[in-house]
Design a protein around this motif. Structure first.
Motif, PDB file in Angstrom:
ATOM      1  N   GLU A 182      11.362  36.927  33.927  1.00  0.00           N
ATOM      2  CA  GLU A 182       9.973  36.574  34.171  1.00  0.00           C
ATOM      3  C   GLU A 182       9.779  36.307  35.665  1.00  0.00           C
ATOM      4  OE1 GLU A 182      12.031  34.963  32.169  1.00  0.00           O
ATOM      5  OE2 GLU A 182      11.225  34.923  30.128  1.00  0.00           O
ATOM      6  N   PRO A 183       8.855  37.035  36.300  1.00  0.00           N
ATOM      7  CA  PRO A 183       8.733  36.934  37.760  1.00  0.00           C
ATOM      8  C   PRO A 183       8.282  35.557  38.246  1.00  0.00           C
ATOM      9  CG  PRO A 183       6.953  38.252  36.815  1.00  0.00           C
ATOM     10  CD  PRO A 183       7.939  38.033  35.719  1.00  0.00           C
ATOM     11  N   GLU A 217       9.843  49.697  39.941  1.00  0.00           N
ATOM     12  CA  GLU A 217       8.540  49.335  39.395  1.00  0.00           C
ATOM     13  C   GLU A 217       8.398  47.811  39.303  1.00  0.00           C
ATOM     14  OE1 GLU A 217       5.781  50.495  38.935  1.00  0.00           O
ATOM     15  OE2 GLU A 217       4.760  49.360  37.351  1.00  0.00           O
ATOM     16  N   TYR A 218       9.451  47.163  38.874  1.00  0.00           N
ATOM     17  CA  TYR A 218       9.448  45.693  38.782  1.00  0.00           C
ATOM     18  C   TYR A 218       9.191  45.090  40.170  1.00  0.00           C
ATOM     19  CZ  TYR A 218      11.554  41.035  37.855  1.00  0.00           C
ATOM     20  OH  TYR A 218      11.795  39.682  37.730  1.00  0.00           O
ATOM     21  N   ARG A 220       7.812  46.607  42.775  1.00  0.00           N
ATOM     22  CA  ARG A 220       6.469  46.970  43.236  1.00  0.00           C
ATOM     23  C   ARG A 220       5.422  46.006  42.675  1.00  0.00           C
ATOM     24  NH1 ARG A 220       1.884  48.845  41.521  1.00  0.00           N
ATOM     25  NH2 ARG A 220       2.588  49.060  39.371  1.00  0.00           N
ATOM     26  N   LEU A 221       5.589  45.690  41.379  1.00  0.00           N
ATOM     27  CA  LEU A 221       4.616  44.801  40.752  1.00  0.00           C
ATOM     28  C   LEU A 221       4.662  43.393  41.343  1.00  0.00           C
ATOM     29  CD1 LEU A 221       4.796  45.543  36.922  1.00  0.00           C
ATOM     30  CD2 LEU A 221       2.714  45.400  38.293  1.00  0.00           C
ATOM     31  N   TRP A 222       5.858  42.848  41.504  1.00  0.00           N
ATOM     32  CA  TRP A 222       5.948  41.405  41.747  1.00  0.00           C
ATOM     33  C   TRP A 222       6.218  41.006  43.184  1.00  0.00           C
ATOM     34  CZ3 TRP A 222       3.192  40.372  38.036  1.00  0.00           C
ATOM     35  CH2 TRP A 222       3.383  40.950  36.774  1.00  0.00           C
ATOM     36  N   PRO A 224       4.505  41.517  45.901  1.00  0.00           N
ATOM     37  CA  PRO A 224       3.356  40.902  46.593  1.00  0.00           C
ATOM     38  C   PRO A 224       3.163  39.430  46.225  1.00  0.00           C
ATOM     39  CG  PRO A 224       2.759  43.058  45.721  1.00  0.00           C
ATOM     40  CD  PRO A 224       4.123  42.733  45.161  1.00  0.00           C
ATOM     41  N   ALA A 225       3.416  39.100  44.957  1.00  0.00           N
ATOM     42  CA  ALA A 225       3.238  37.704  44.533  1.00  0.00           C
ATOM     43  C   ALA A 225       4.286  36.811  45.191  1.00  0.00           C
ATOM     44  CB  ALA A 225       3.330  37.596  43.018  1.00  0.00           C
ATOM     45  N   GLY A 228       3.628  36.567  48.997  1.00  0.00           N
ATOM     46  CA  GLY A 228       2.500  35.668  49.238  1.00  0.00           C
ATOM     47  C   GLY A 228       2.900  34.212  49.065  1.00  0.00           C
TER      48      GLY A 228
ATOM     49  N   TRP B 135      -5.988  39.737  46.097  1.00  0.00           N
ATOM     50  CA  TRP B 135      -5.562  39.191  44.811  1.00  0.00           C
ATOM     51  C   TRP B 135      -5.443  37.668  44.754  1.00  0.00           C
ATOM     52  CZ3 TRP B 135      -1.048  36.513  44.359  1.00  0.00           C
ATOM     53  CH2 TRP B 135      -0.050  36.734  45.316  1.00  0.00           C
ATOM     54  N   ARG B 170      -0.231  39.034  39.269  1.00  0.00           N
ATOM     55  CA  ARG B 170       0.400  38.455  40.470  1.00  0.00           C
ATOM     56  C   ARG B 170      -0.135  37.045  40.720  1.00  0.00           C
ATOM     57  NH1 ARG B 170      -0.578  44.202  43.063  1.00  0.00           N
ATOM     58  NH2 ARG B 170       1.414  45.140  42.472  1.00  0.00           N
ATOM     59  N   VAL B 173       1.725  34.659  38.570  1.00  0.00           N
ATOM     60  CA  VAL B 173       3.041  34.352  39.142  1.00  0.00           C
ATOM     61  C   VAL B 173       2.891  33.293  40.246  1.00  0.00           C
ATOM     62  CG1 VAL B 173       4.973  35.285  40.482  1.00  0.00           C
ATOM     63  CG2 VAL B 173       4.015  36.613  38.590  1.00  0.00           C
ATOM     64  N   ARG B 174       1.939  33.518  41.120  1.00  0.00           N
ATOM     65  CA  ARG B 174       1.736  32.595  42.238  1.00  0.00           C
ATOM     66  C   ARG B 174       1.330  31.213  41.730  1.00  0.00           C
ATOM     67  NH1 ARG B 174      -3.220  31.760  44.911  1.00  0.00           N
ATOM     68  NH2 ARG B 174      -3.071  30.956  47.044  1.00  0.00           N
ATOM     69  N   SER B 200       6.560  43.172  31.936  1.00  0.00           N
ATOM     70  CA  SER B 200       7.585  42.435  32.691  1.00  0.00           C
ATOM     71  C   SER B 200       7.074  41.085  33.188  1.00  0.00           C
ATOM     72  CB  SER B 200       8.122  43.269  33.858  1.00  0.00           C
ATOM     73  OG  SER B 200       7.125  43.505  34.824  1.00  0.00           O
ATOM     74  N   LEU B 201       5.777  40.828  33.065  1.00  0.00           N
ATOM     75  CA  LEU B 201       5.276  39.494  33.418  1.00  0.00           C
ATOM     76  C   LEU B 201       5.847  38.442  32.472  1.00  0.00           C
ATOM     77  CD1 LEU B 201       3.380  37.640  35.067  1.00  0.00           C
ATOM     78  CD2 LEU B 201       1.589  38.155  33.401  1.00  0.00           C
ATOM     79  N   GLY B 202       6.095  38.816  31.227  1.00  0.00           N
ATOM     80  CA  GLY B 202       6.540  37.824  30.250  1.00  0.00           C
ATOM     81  C   GLY B 202       5.407  36.863  29.927  1.00  0.00           C
TER      82      GLY B 202
END
Lengths: 317, 234
Positions: A182-183, A217-218, A220-222, A224-225, A228, B135, B170, B173-174, B200-202
């Motif tokens: 989990e990111p 892909e994982y 790429r998605l996470w 940026p979060a 940041g 975002w 995202r 997550v933040r 994949s966020l879960g």
């Protein structure tokens, strides 16, 4: 099969070229001016704290070798080559590693350190004969507590030309990058583990296509979060490593705002502190070096990878 | 404490109480729901609390077969009308307050249709920021609109947000990393509703995690709504 990052073909159009090249140049300048601080003390193989002696030297070697190899600007490659030569000289052309291995034959770090030089073609026959014996022992094959570290050892083995002591894919499967949890559960320590999973897998960004499509892909998605988050927390060092990882992705995005934040976080003389504000005036030179050398090297490394990344606009399809 | 701070603290306490009652009702526990049982009609702070809670003030009516307590609809709608009259939307058509005002009007029409006469018109909030905000800011604002994530409500908004699912993920997550549980819960509720939330966020474990980490009753409303209405976080 892996495709390597393209060999330098001369400066080309890149939306961030000016900013990135300035950051790399000023970072290398700073490191060059402070290179005396990488000098190893006489007790380096015995009582000195390796975190203040060998670790900085190893990072200097790893990251300057990468820049010397990949940066599109010849003058920056030449500067990085000088730093690499300096590190090799401090390691007494490899003699140091024989000394370290004999002092602590179970330890992985002398092999990892030597691997950084060997990757750049700086080799020592006596060291290689020695580590061929020590890394061939069954004791060397025992699992290590930290799977990311296992990847580091495996990459060093490949660089030196030693057989892998265990399967790379199996070790990778136990890491954050392999498991892809989990990111939102990532914290500082595991984040450093994740960036190093990517560095060891891709040989520090040289072979980005070793990232599986699912891993890419994982990220790429996470990314940026995470980027940041850690920019907000002003952990510049980790943010720099995350930008290096971002530059390993196919169709990388040039995040101008993030780079500008790192540029603005630097000291007046071009060093990037590990976190928060630059060391206050009056801080001793050694303390300033310790607070800044790693992030400054990381910034130059990440700037080099970003400069040679396959940008989204260039990606096929 | 200043008078203003005391007032804010008192209002927050009333909102928290009401949110606990709403979350309880959304779990199908307690007595049949009535807004006027959750917020005392004679309490001067009740209209403000309704306005802050927005559509969530009526969320339990959206449950399957959730007709609410016998005869409560009329009084509940009257309380909503009072809140809408006392706290009209401000001048900024893009403000969260304008959106939540609209949400409250829409929810009353959808969930208490027999008592929806004499409602003020729903304003048309500005929505260009849904495409243009980066975002982190998008996520913060959207989390404040979580009360609109109810079945049958804000369909057009949901469609627009689905184009930015990855960005909102995202933001989740933040928010969790910042331990901003209310924002995380609000975003999690939207992500529960959106069809393309990245696996994949879960999200399911994320909603459970936020539930365990946060003691905030408004976050609890969002998490319960995500579970009850959109089947996520069980």
């Amino acid at each position: 099969m892996t495709t390597a990052r393209a060999a330098p073909a001369g400066p080309r159009a890149h939306p961030g070229a000016d900013l990135l090249d300035t950051l790399v140049a000023e970072g290398l300048d700073w490191v060059e001016r402070h290179r005396a601080h990488f000098r190893l003390p006489p007790d380096v193989a015995t009582t000195a704290d390796p975190n203040l002696t060998l670790k900085p030297l190893g990072e200097l070697a790893e990251l300057s070798a990468l820049i010397a190899e990949l940066h599109p600007r010849p003058e920056l490659r030449a500067r990085a080559r000088r730093l690499l030569a300096h590190a090799w000289q401090e390691a007494r052309q490899g003699e140091l590693f024989a000394e370290l291995v004999r002092g602590e034959p179970q330890a992985t770090y002398p092999v990892e350190l030597y691997g950084s030089f060997a990757r750049a073609g700086l080799r020592d026959a006596a060291v290689e004969e020695l580590v061929r014996t020590t890394t061939g022992l069954r004791g060397w094959q025992l699992a290590r507590e930290d799977h990311t570290r296992t990847l580091a050892v495996l990459n060093a083995e490949a660089r030196i030309g030693l057989p892998h002591h265990t399967d790379f894919g199996a070790a990778l499967a136990h890491t954050w990058l392999g498991r892809r949890p989990e990111p939102w559960f990532l914290e500082c320590r595991t984040a450093y583990g994740l960036t190093h999973d990517v560095f060891h897998l891709t040989d520090w960004g040289r072979a980005p296509s070793r990232l599986s499509p699912a891993a890419a892909e994982y990220l790429r998605l996470w990314l940026p979060a995470w980027l940041g988050s850690w920019l907000e927390e002003r952990l510049w060092d980790l943010a720099g490593e995350l930008l290096a990882v971002a530059a390993c992705l196919p169709g990388a995005v040039f995040d101008a705002a993030a780079w500008q934040r790192l540029a603005a976080a630097r000291t007046a003389d071009g060093a990037l502190p590990e976190r928060d504000d630059p060391p206050p005036p009056g801080t001793g030179a050694a303390e300033c070096f310790t607070a800044c050398y790693h992030s400054t090297l990381v910034l130059a490394f990440a700037g080099t990878l970003a400069r040679t990344a396959t940008l989204d606009s260039e990606a096929p399809g | 404490m200043t008078e203003q701070a005391q007032g804010a603290a008192a209002l927050n306490a009333v909102i928290a109480d009401a949110a606990s009652g709403i979350a309880l009702a959304l779990r199908g526990e307690g007595d049949p729901y009535a807004l006027t049982r959750t917020l005392p009609q004679e309490d001067a702070l009740s209209p403000a609390a309704v306005r802050v809670l927005g559509a969530d003030a009526l969320a339990p009516y959206a449950l399957d077969g959730g007709r609410g307590a016998d005869g409560a609809g009329s009084a509940d709608a009257a309380m909503v009308r009072q809140a809408l009259t006392a706290f009209p939307p401000g001048d900024d058509p893009a403000a969260v307050s304008t959106w939540s005002y609209r949400g409250l009007v829409e929810a009353t029409r959808a969930l208490l249709p027999a008592h929806a006469a004499q409602l003020p018109p729903a304003p048309d909030p500005a929505d260009d920021w849904l495409d243009t905000e980066p975002w982190p800011r998008l996520s913060h604002r959207v989390s404040q609109l979580a009360s609109l994530a109810l079945p049958g409500l804000a369909g057009a908004l949901t469609d627009r947000l689905s184009g930015r699912t990855e960005d909102l993920a995202r933001g989740f997550v933040r928010a969790v990393r910042r331990r901003d549980w209310q924002q995380a819960a609000g975003l999690g509720r939207w992500l529960a509703r959106l069809p393309q939330t990245p696996p994949s966020l879960g999200l399911d474990s994320g909603l459970r995690f936020v539930q365990q980490m946060s003691g905030d009753p408004r976050a609890a409303v969002h998490l319960t709504a995500a579970r009850t209405f959109f089947g996520r976080g069980r």
